[in-house]
Scaffold this active site. Structure first.
Site, short mmCIF file in Angstrom:
data_model
loop_
_atom_site.label_atom_id
_atom_site.label_comp_id
_atom_site.label_asym_id
_atom_site.label_seq_id
_atom_site.Cartn_x
_atom_site.Cartn_y
_atom_site.Cartn_z
N TYR A 167 -5.94 0.26 8.68
CA TYR A 167 -6.99 0.61 7.72
C TYR A 167 -8.35 0.23 8.29
CZ TYR A 167 -3.47 1.75 4.24
OH TYR A 167 -2.42 2.34 3.58
N ASP A 198 0.81 -1.22 0.00
CA ASP A 198 0.00 0.00 0.00
C ASP A 198 0.84 1.27 0.00
OD1 ASP A 198 0.68 -0.68 2.81
OD2 ASP A 198 -0.44 1.14 3.25
N ASP A 223 5.60 0.44 3.36
CA ASP A 223 5.84 -0.79 4.11
C ASP A 223 5.74 -2.00 3.19
OD1 ASP A 223 3.12 -1.02 3.64
OD2 ASP A 223 2.56 -0.30 5.62
N GLU A 226 5.55 9.78 3.45
CA GLU A 226 5.23 8.43 2.96
C GLU A 226 4.31 8.52 1.75
OE1 GLU A 226 4.15 4.01 4.67
OE2 GLU A 226 3.38 5.75 5.77
#
Length: 576
Positions: A203, A51, A54, A448
């Site tokens: 999430y 995603d 990571d 990120e």
């Protein structure tokens, strides 16, 4: 189109690698990873997308990424082709849908995560070196996840439209999965993070699953024109929030604005007139969202001093790019319909919507108080310390020495220097509400990148680069000539209780040079019985006495109802 190529490269940079990897000319510093994913669970879960920075594959944001890439192609495939980027965009979608097909291993089973954020976040490793858990987590009838299954159904349905002409067999496969997943989502209701609890910290589905059920129904209607999905969208708009919730965000969790814009498109196109009042309610909510973005609504979206839409400090850019996409496509919808948007603080024209969307893109690309591009690799000033494991660690192709969890943190994460690998095209989290930004690797809220930041930008950049080319865009791929003809005629009629009924004869002919098998026929606007077809869910198939249709041959079926001819299409088939 430089921006389009950067975006395509970004998707290569964020994906796990394996068979069918990105072209070496685009990303030279990645190697295979996660090649045993799913093995511990007895399934093949190789592929798909990580995603963000990571090494976890989270199903909900991944499916949303694929939906938005597909929507970009459905709307602006012609413009992408003009820039030589359509093939790359379709490849990026297929990499994701190939994984989703694997993850949907049984009709009522869907794997929604590989790896877990808890162990992953204790480790700073290249994915090629991963030593963290790769356990897979799933939903099923006893552990439901309507939001996850619904979003995955939407992704499959949207992607089926992308491949309809170039790969009809694959398109049909995607539709079959989408229909099963929608049934699963609707029949066994529940939030996925109550079943896959390891996803909750990362999430969580705050909005619940009502938006995903409507989202899936809207995309299935768009892909099939089957009235049952439109009926679902209309009949459940109130109970599931589609006609009641007026929102000012759109992203991987909250889909209401996307549903509302799609429903408005159906209305503007004049589809399903019997549901026009309900679709009108969806449209009102869609325009509430757009007016809020423009600053002309009753409750407007906050902006930074420099003019960027601002929802939250942590990865705010996801809301910006997704809002820009909805503004862009809606500007084209209303331009084609010859109308404006009536906001609380005045009228908004199609040009105004598009101009504001462009202002958000310009900000992302460097037209902002800092003069910083938040797309890595674009412009002279862009983030150099991206919070992304493989970008921040020397490429395994340059140094194949194993990097351990702690070594990754001690040597690479804490390193105050630019990344050894440029994550071209990735859009990072972006600045705060004062337009301030700290380019530091440990500032994950701002540095990120995520796949769902990039996905809607495929369409926006294609549109801004190449313009608008029609209300109903057709993908400019090398398509097969339509292999079937459908001829309908009323053979008789009669009156009963004041109504006139018609018997329609329908002849389907295989015009190709091959044998047609696995035929699926979708019929909408049908109000009576059918003879001469098999039934499969809400669709129809060959009758029991027929399993294929040779080249040049036809078969006939009949139906009766008291209206003009039904809408009939061959939605799926295989040519052998």
């Amino acid at each position: 189109m430089t921006m389009g190529r950067l975006l395509a490269r970004a998707f290569c940079s964020l994906r796990p690698r394996g068979p069918g990897t990105c072209p070496a000319t685009r990303v030279k510093w990645r190697a295979n990873s996660g090649l045993l994913d799913g093995k511990a669970n007895g399934v093949d879960l190789v592929g798909g997308y990580y995603d963000a920075g990571d090494n976890v594959k989270f199903g909900l944001p991944m499916a949303f990424t694929i939906t938005m890439m597909s929507w970009s192609i459905v709307e602006y495939g012609k413009q992408m082709a003009a820039s030589g980027e359509l093939g790359h965009a379709m490849e990026a979608v297929k990499w994701g849908t190939d994984y989703l097909i694997k993850a949907h291993s049984e009709p009522f089973v869907l794997y929604g995560e590989v790896g877990d954020g808890n162990t992953d976040h204790f480790c700073w490793q290249r994915p090629e070196d991963m030593t963290t858990s790769r356990l897979a987590y799933r939903i099923d009838v006893n552990h439901p996840g309507s939001d996850l299954a619904g979003e995955t159904a939407a992704a499959m349905a949207a992607a089926s439209m992308v491949f309809r002409h170039s790969n009809p067999a694959y398109s049909c496969q995607l539709l079959s999965h989408a229909k099963q997943l929608f049934e699963f989502a609707d029949k066994y209701r529940g939030k996925y993070d109550s079943s896959i609890t390891v996803a909750r910290r990362y999430y969580r589905s705050y909005s619940g699953y009502g938006d995903e059920l409507l989202w899936a129904a809207a995309w299935l209607y768009h892909a099939t024109h089957n009235r049952c999905y439109m009926d679902y969208l209309a009949n459940n708009g109130g109970s599931l929030g589609g006609t009641g919730w007026a929102v000012n965000e759109f992203g991987w969790d909250v889909k209401y604005a996307g549903v509302q814009v799609l429903a408005a498109k159906f209305l503007l196109q004049g589809k399903e007139a019997q549901h026009a009042p309900v679709l009108g309610k969806y449209q009102q909510k869609a325009e509430y969202f757009l007016c809020s973005c423009l600053g002309k609504g009753a409750h407007n979206v906050q902006r930074t001093t420099g003019g960027l839409l601002f929802r939250q400090r942590w990865n705010n850019m996801q809301f910006v790019t997704n809002a820009a996409f909805l503004l862009t496509i809606y500007s084209d919808y209303i331009a084609s319909a010859g109308r404006n948007v009536a906001c609380a603080a005045g009228t908004a024209s199609p040009a105004e919507l598009l101009l504001f969307a462009k202002s958000q893109v310009d900000y992302i690309l460097g037209d902002n108080p800092r003069g910083t591009s938040y797309m890595v690799g674009y412009g002279k000033s862009y983030p150099r310390q991206v919070h992304h494991r493989v970008s921040s660690i020397v490429s395994i192709k340059a140094d194949p020495s194993f990097v351990s969890c702690r070594e990754g943190y001690d040597t690479w994460y804490s390193r105050k220097a630019q990344d050894p690998n440029i994550l071209d095209g990735a859009i990072v989290g972006g600045p705060d509400d004062y337009d301030d930004f700290a380019d530091e690797r440990d500032n994950y809220e701002q540095t990120e990148p995520t796949t769902y930041n990039n996905a809607p930008m495929l369409g926006v950049l294609a549109r801004l680069h190449a313009g608008h080319s029609g209300y109903n865009q057709l993908l400019p791929v090398t398509a097969l000539s339509p292999p079937f003809t459908i001829e309908q005629k009323a053979t008789t009629s009669w009156e009963s209780k004041g109504r006139i009924y018609y018997r329609y004869s329908t002849v389907v002919t295989n015009k190709s040079s091959k044998i047609a098998k696995e035929l699926v026929i979708s019929i909408s606007k049908l109000y009576g019985p059918v003879w001469g077809l098999g039934k499969s869910g809400n669709d129809y198939t060959f009758p029991a006495w027929l399993d294929s249709l040779p080249a040049g041959k036809s078969f006939e079926f009949v139906y009766i109802h008291s209206s003009s001819p039904a809408d009939i299409i061959v939605s799926c088939y295989t040519l052998v």
